[in-house]
Design a protein around this motif. Structure first.
Motif, PDB file in Angstrom:
ATOM      1  N   GLN B 509      22.802 -23.408 -63.714  1.00  0.00           N
ATOM      2  CA  GLN B 509      22.305 -23.114 -65.074  1.00  0.00           C
ATOM      3  C   GLN B 509      22.579 -21.662 -65.463  1.00  0.00           C
ATOM      4  O   GLN B 509      22.976 -21.351 -66.585  1.00  0.00           O
ATOM      5  N   LYS B 510      22.359 -20.761 -64.473  1.00  0.00           N
ATOM      6  CA  LYS B 510      22.585 -19.341 -64.736  1.00  0.00           C
ATOM      7  C   LYS B 510      24.050 -19.117 -65.121  1.00  0.00           C
ATOM      8  O   LYS B 510      24.355 -18.374 -66.054  1.00  0.00           O
ATOM      9  N   MET B 511      24.883 -19.818 -64.359  1.00  0.00           N
ATOM     10  CA  MET B 511      26.308 -19.702 -64.623  1.00  0.00           C
ATOM     11  C   MET B 511      26.652 -20.151 -66.042  1.00  0.00           C
ATOM     12  O   MET B 511      27.414 -19.488 -66.757  1.00  0.00           O
ATOM     13  N   GLU B 512      26.061 -21.258 -66.423  1.00  0.00           N
ATOM     14  CA  GLU B 512      26.301 -21.806 -67.756  1.00  0.00           C
ATOM     15  C   GLU B 512      25.832 -20.827 -68.835  1.00  0.00           C
ATOM     16  O   GLU B 512      26.517 -20.579 -69.832  1.00  0.00           O
ATOM     17  N   ARG B 513      24.655 -20.212 -68.596  1.00  0.00           N
ATOM     18  CA  ARG B 513      24.107 -19.257 -69.563  1.00  0.00           C
ATOM     19  C   ARG B 513      25.002 -18.006 -69.677  1.00  0.00           C
ATOM     20  O   ARG B 513      25.269 -17.494 -70.756  1.00  0.00           O
ATOM     21  N   LEU B 514      25.441 -17.569 -68.480  1.00  0.00           N
ATOM     22  CA  LEU B 514      26.319 -16.395 -68.467  1.00  0.00           C
ATOM     23  C   LEU B 514      27.589 -16.657 -69.289  1.00  0.00           C
ATOM     24  O   LEU B 514      27.997 -15.838 -70.104  1.00  0.00           O
ATOM     25  N   LEU B 515      28.141 -17.847 -69.029  1.00  0.00           N
ATOM     26  CA  LEU B 515      29.384 -18.175 -69.738  1.00  0.00           C
ATOM     27  C   LEU B 515      29.167 -18.241 -71.242  1.00  0.00           C
ATOM     28  O   LEU B 515      29.975 -17.705 -72.014  1.00  0.00           O
ATOM     29  N   SER B 516      28.067 -18.830 -71.666  1.00  0.00           N
ATOM     30  CA  SER B 516      27.852 -18.948 -73.120  1.00  0.00           C
ATOM     31  C   SER B 516      27.554 -17.573 -73.722  1.00  0.00           C
ATOM     32  O   SER B 516      28.004 -17.258 -74.833  1.00  0.00           O
ATOM     33  N   ASP B 517      26.806 -16.741 -72.961  1.00  0.00           N
ATOM     34  CA  ASP B 517      26.531 -15.388 -73.475  1.00  0.00           C
ATOM     35  C   ASP B 517      27.820 -14.569 -73.613  1.00  0.00           C
ATOM     36  O   ASP B 517      28.009 -13.840 -74.579  1.00  0.00           O
ATOM     37  N   LEU B 518      28.672 -14.731 -72.587  1.00  0.00           N
ATOM     38  CA  LEU B 518      29.950 -13.990 -72.624  1.00  0.00           C
ATOM     39  C   LEU B 518      30.789 -14.435 -73.804  1.00  0.00           C
ATOM     40  O   LEU B 518      31.405 -13.624 -74.495  1.00  0.00           O
ATOM     41  N   LEU B 519      30.764 -15.737 -74.026  1.00  0.00           N
ATOM     42  CA  LEU B 519      31.507 -16.290 -75.151  1.00  0.00           C
ATOM     43  C   LEU B 519      30.988 -15.700 -76.454  1.00  0.00           C
ATOM     44  O   LEU B 519      31.754 -15.261 -77.320  1.00  0.00           O
ATOM     45  N   GLU B 520      29.663 -15.658 -76.551  1.00  0.00           N
ATOM     46  CA  GLU B 520      28.997 -15.104 -77.731  1.00  0.00           C
ATOM     47  C   GLU B 520      29.422 -13.653 -77.953  1.00  0.00           C
ATOM     48  O   GLU B 520      29.824 -13.246 -79.033  1.00  0.00           O
ATOM     49  N   LEU B 521      29.383 -12.884 -76.857  1.00  0.00           N
ATOM     50  CA  LEU B 521      29.714 -11.469 -76.923  1.00  0.00           C
ATOM     51  C   LEU B 521      31.164 -11.267 -77.370  1.00  0.00           C
ATOM     52  O   LEU B 521      31.469 -10.400 -78.178  1.00  0.00           O
ATOM     53  N   SER B 522      32.031 -12.109 -76.817  1.00  0.00           N
ATOM     54  CA  SER B 522      33.453 -11.935 -77.142  1.00  0.00           C
ATOM     55  C   SER B 522      33.734 -12.262 -78.598  1.00  0.00           C
ATOM     56  O   SER B 522      34.711 -11.793 -79.156  1.00  0.00           O
ATOM     57  N   ARG B 523      32.825 -13.055 -79.208  1.00  0.00           N
ATOM     58  CA  ARG B 523      33.065 -13.441 -80.607  1.00  0.00           C
ATOM     59  C   ARG B 523      32.683 -12.338 -81.591  1.00  0.00           C
ATOM     60  O   ARG B 523      33.115 -12.348 -82.733  1.00  0.00           O
ATOM     61  N   ILE B 524      31.831 -11.415 -81.137  1.00  0.00           N
ATOM     62  CA  ILE B 524      31.263 -10.451 -82.086  1.00  0.00           C
ATOM     63  C   ILE B 524      32.330  -9.577 -82.745  1.00  0.00           C
ATOM     64  O   ILE B 524      32.227  -9.235 -83.907  1.00  0.00           O
ATOM     65  N   GLY B 525      33.354  -9.250 -81.983  1.00  0.00           N
ATOM     66  CA  GLY B 525      34.427  -8.422 -82.537  1.00  0.00           C
ATOM     67  C   GLY B 525      34.959  -8.968 -83.842  1.00  0.00           C
ATOM     68  O   GLY B 525      35.325  -8.226 -84.735  1.00  0.00           O
ATOM     69  N   ARG B 526      34.955 -10.293 -83.914  1.00  0.00           N
ATOM     70  CA  ARG B 526      35.428 -10.914 -85.157  1.00  0.00           C
ATOM     71  C   ARG B 526      34.212 -11.304 -85.983  1.00  0.00           C
ATOM     72  O   ARG B 526      33.325 -12.019 -85.504  1.00  0.00           O
TER      73      ARG B 526
END
Lengths: 147, 699
Positions: B509-526
């Protein structure tokens, strides 16, 4: 060495990893006593005998310190630097045990006088073998400096 | 034949002209004597007068001897022999004639005259003495009756004759000597005259050579009759005239009347003592005329001299130079780059018209100003130092960049070229300057982009590093406990089996959360949506709606400032910011029975608004104020969340061009997160609140 107990100070923020290390080391006939600190600040409190650890009987010196690098509050490299700059602590072997294999971390660790640098391996057997080797070498083969 | 003979029977020549002359007379006399004697002896022979014939032949022989002596250059001896012959002949005739009374006696006077002409003084006196002695002898012979003379000699006769002949000798000698003297005088005068004439000729020759060789010139000299006294020089021929055609002729005879009229006035002016110059074109040439009066020792103008120099080439070269200078000036004045020239004191001596456009200074007002008038005060010392180094150390051309003299932020680039004399002495510099403001702006923009890229790169590297480290952790956990799970099953340890499975599941679950958070973070630039004007209160409201459940659960009291400014940005992202900050505050308020969260706005010293979210939770030690914004950084490893929330918040704020920081005096004192955002109207004005609300409501 009047006190025959082998002691390990484990500085690890990941509880699961701490449990894995505790179990693998506990399986040995020379199973050490493990003191676990989950952040850099409390590790330094223990070593410098501050706060809850003022009483030297409560905070005996470990034979080896297993140190993770990414730690909350005070980073593992800062903990390492602090230990190696302290006249009282610098002779205690510090084994860096981390998930990072980044060149930068390895260089910084050795620059800060780490005694060893180990990357946590994937796979149960690999992990167990490594912890076995670490224990055998640092706790049974290595001669600790007299305090 | 005749020539050979004449040369053979020439009287000898002597160095002394006088002697030569005497030799000629002697020669002539001898020849006459010979001719007379020979012819007389012939006549006497025919008449049968044998004695006379013999006497004449003997005389002829003596004359021949004298002639021979003359030819062997024994002039004096030859004369003495001749005169002796005359004396002997006369005496002989007297003796056989009528003694001292014979008419032949007068021959002595002839001999004396000849002697005075041919003999020097001493020989002459000796000769006269000999004659007087001979006469005395004759008189004496007469007295004694030894002669056939009918007269009786007496001493008175001798005295008479001696007196007459002495006077004759004196007079003829005086005459002869005065003749010699005047002849010598005349010769001396003639020599002196000749020397003077030669000197004059040489002098005139020198002047003429001078005149004839004056380069590109003609020399004309006129007297008061406007007559050409001298006309010479290499240019004379070029004008179609000649020395011969001009010299000795008057002006109007020599040149066409129109030209004569043109120069007459000038020549007359020179003759009246004026001295001046003029430039007069002649055909396709240009002549520079120097009019010079020639003044004699008495201070009178004797002649007028015109020295004409052909200056056509010089004038053409000068004209070409002027033309070239005009062309260069035209180029300079029409160039886009500004041209300035400095002297050795770094003073502006020339500024081209473009100076106005490039420097914003009027060129005409810069003459005499120091070069610092064209440089921004902050850059002047640097540019002047480089100019001085160029002047003092002889540096070659340099290129400098500096700000213009005005306050408009104009950037200029100058190329400075030193000017030297042929003796390597610094005399100033030529400066070419252009406006490089645009280039500078592009450079600055490029620098900024590079810095931004470098920052992004570093951020990405940090992100990758952190991400890889933190993603490995759950994998190690899963692998490790899977291994123990097998053991647990073998040992039948149900308790540990369950706990190990829980650990594995949590790690997944932690892994899944990390991945979604990272995805979220990477989107902010745009930015997810185009930026818009939105009232900050509306953003806060949206966020609180999303957190309504948690707020209710914690029983937190939320206070919101009214009428906060309208901001410009991505509404959805900004809602996320407030949601994260409030969520964070709620998380660390569990020490409080009554959590209080305040959302408001304050002002920076500059007057721009600063938004804040304040809580009364556990607070943050100042040493962790920067760390908490790092990726996956958690102060408490056991607290919920991945440690990405504040990283996302900072990233959103930075993408909007704002800043975020935290203030907290320490544990237990609560914490305040401050951040800035672009606002639509600043500073906040009390009177305009209502209107802005109305805008946001309508928007």
């Amino acid at each position: 060495m009047a006190d025959a107990t082998l002691r390990v100070l484990l500085v690890e923020d990941n509880d699961d990893h701490a449990e894995l290390i505790r179990r693998t080391l506990g399986e040995q006939e020379w199973a050490p006593q493990i003191v676990h600190m989950s952040d850099g600040e409390s590790a330094l409190d223990y070593l410098y005998r501050r706060g809850a650890w003022v009483d030297p009987d409560q905070s005996p010196r470990p034979h080896v310190i297993l140190l993770d690098l990414r730690l909350p509050r005070i980073d593992g490299l800062d903990v390492l630097t602090s230990i190696k700059q302290s006249a009282d602590l610098r002779r205690i072997p510090v084994v860096v045990l981390t998930t990072s294999s980044a060149e930068r971390d390895i260089i910084h660790a050795y620059d800060a006088h780490a005694n060893s640098y180990l990357v946590k391996p994937f796979g149960f057997e690999e992990f167990r073998n490594l912890m076995h080797d670490v224990g055998v070498y640092w706790l049974t083969r290595n001669t600790v400096s007299p305090t | 034949m005749k020539r050979v003979l004449s040369r053979q029977f020439q009287p000898p020549r002597f160095d002394d002209e006088e002697q030569t002359r005497i030799a000629q007379i002697q020669h002539l006399l001898l020849l006459i004597c010979l001719a007379i004697a020979l012819s007389a002896s012939g006549i006497n022979a025919l008449l049968g007068r044998s004695i006379s014939t013999i006497a004449l032949l003997a005389s002829s022989s003596v004359a021949c001897i004298a002639l021979l002596l003359l030819y062997v250059r024994r002039l004096r001896l030859s004369i003495i022999v001749l005169l002796s012959l005359f004396i002997a002949l006369t005496a002989s005739l007297q003796f056989i004639g009528r003694g001292a009374h014979d008419t032949v006696t007068s021959l002595y006077a002839t001999v004396i005259v000849i002697g005075s002409l041919l003999l020097d003084r001493h020989a002459f006196i000796a000769m006269v003495a000999v004659i007087l002695l001979v006469i005395a002898g004759i008189v004496t012979a007469e007295m004694y009756g030894w002669t056939r003379s009918p007269y009786d000699g007496e001493p008175g006769d001798w005295l008479d004759l001696a007196l007459i002949l002495g006077l004759t000798a004196f007079a003829s000698r005086l005459l002869s000597e005065s003749l010699q003297h005047s002849r010598a005088l005349a010769r001396k005068n003639a020599e002196a005259l000749e020397a003077q004439t030669a000197a004059l000729r040489a002098s005139e020759e020198r002047y003429r050579i001078l005149a004839a060789n004056l380069p590109d010139s003609a020399v004309l000299i006129f007297d008061h009759d406007l007559r050409f006294v001298l006309a010479d020089g290499p240019e004379l021929a070029a004008t179609g005239y000649s020395k011969e055609g001009l010299e000795g002729r008057v002006l109007y005879e020599a040149v066409p009347p129109s030209f004569a009229a043109q120069v007459e006035g000038n020549i007359r002016a020179v003759l009246s003592g004026k001295r001046f110059s003029a430039e007069i074109p002649y055909e396709d040439r240009i002549y520079h005329y120097h009019y010079v009066p020639l003044i004699d020792d008495g201070g009178r103008v004797k002649y007028a001299m015109i020295l004409a120099r052909n200056v056509t080439e010089q004038r053409r070269a000068q004209a070409a130079l002027r033309e070239r200078e005009a062309q260069l000036r035209m180029i300079t004045e029409n160039m886009g780059d500004a041209i300035t020239q400095l002297d050795a004191n770094l003073t502006i001596v020339y500024a081209s018209p473009s100076v106005q456009r490039v420097f914003g200074r009027i060129p005409a007002e810069l003459g005499g100003a120091h070069v610092s008038a064209l440089i921004h005060p902050d850059d002047a010392s640097d540019v002047i130092r480089r100019l001085e180094r160029m002047r003092d150390e002889g540096a070659s051309a340099v290129r400098v960049e500096y700000r213009g003299p005005g306050s408009q932020g104009v950037w200029l680039e100058s190329e400075i070229r030193p000017l030297y004399t042929t003796h390597q002495q610094f005399t100033g510099a030529i400066i070419t300057t252009r406006d490089i403001t645009e280039r500078k702006q592009i450079e600055a923009e490029r620098e900024r982009l590079i810095a931004e890229l470098e920052q992004k790169n570093a951020e990405l590297e940090r992100f990758t590093y952190t991400a890889s480290h933190d993603l490995r952790s759950p994998l190690i956990t899963i692998q490790g406990f899977l291994g123990y799970l097998e053991r647990d099953l073998e040992e039948g340890n149900t308790e540990r089996t369950r706990s190990d499975i829980r650990r594995i599941s949590a790690a997944v679950q932690k892994m899944e959360r990390l991945l979604s958070d990272l995805l979220e973070l990477s989107r902010i630039g745009r930015l997810s949506a185009p930026p818009q004007e939105v009232a900050f209160n509306a953003i806060v409201q949206d966020a609180l709606d999303l957190l309504a459940g948690k707020i209710a659960e914690r029983q937190a009291h939320i206070s919101i400032a009214p009428d906060m400014p309208v901001v410009y940005g991505d509404r959805g992202r900004l809602v996320e910011v407030i949601q994260n900050l409030v969520d964070n505050a709620l998380k660390f308020c569990d020490n409080q029975k009554e959590p209080v969260i305040e959302i408001g706005v304050t002002k920076e010293s500059s007057g721009s608004p600063v938004f804040f979210v304040r809580d009364n939770g556990i607070g943050i030690d100042p040493k962790y104020h920067e760390q908490i914004f790092g990726l996956f950084n958690k102060l408490d490893p056991r607290s919920e969340g991945t440690g990405v929330g504040l990283t996302i918040v900072r990233r959103i704020i930075e993408v909007h061009g704002g800043r975020i920081w935290v203030e907290s005096t320490g544990p237990g004192a609560g914490a305040t997160f401050y951040f800035t955002l672009p606002v639509v109207a600043t500073p906040v004005q009390e009177a305009s609140h209502g209107r802005r609300d109305a805008q946001s409501a309508s928007g």
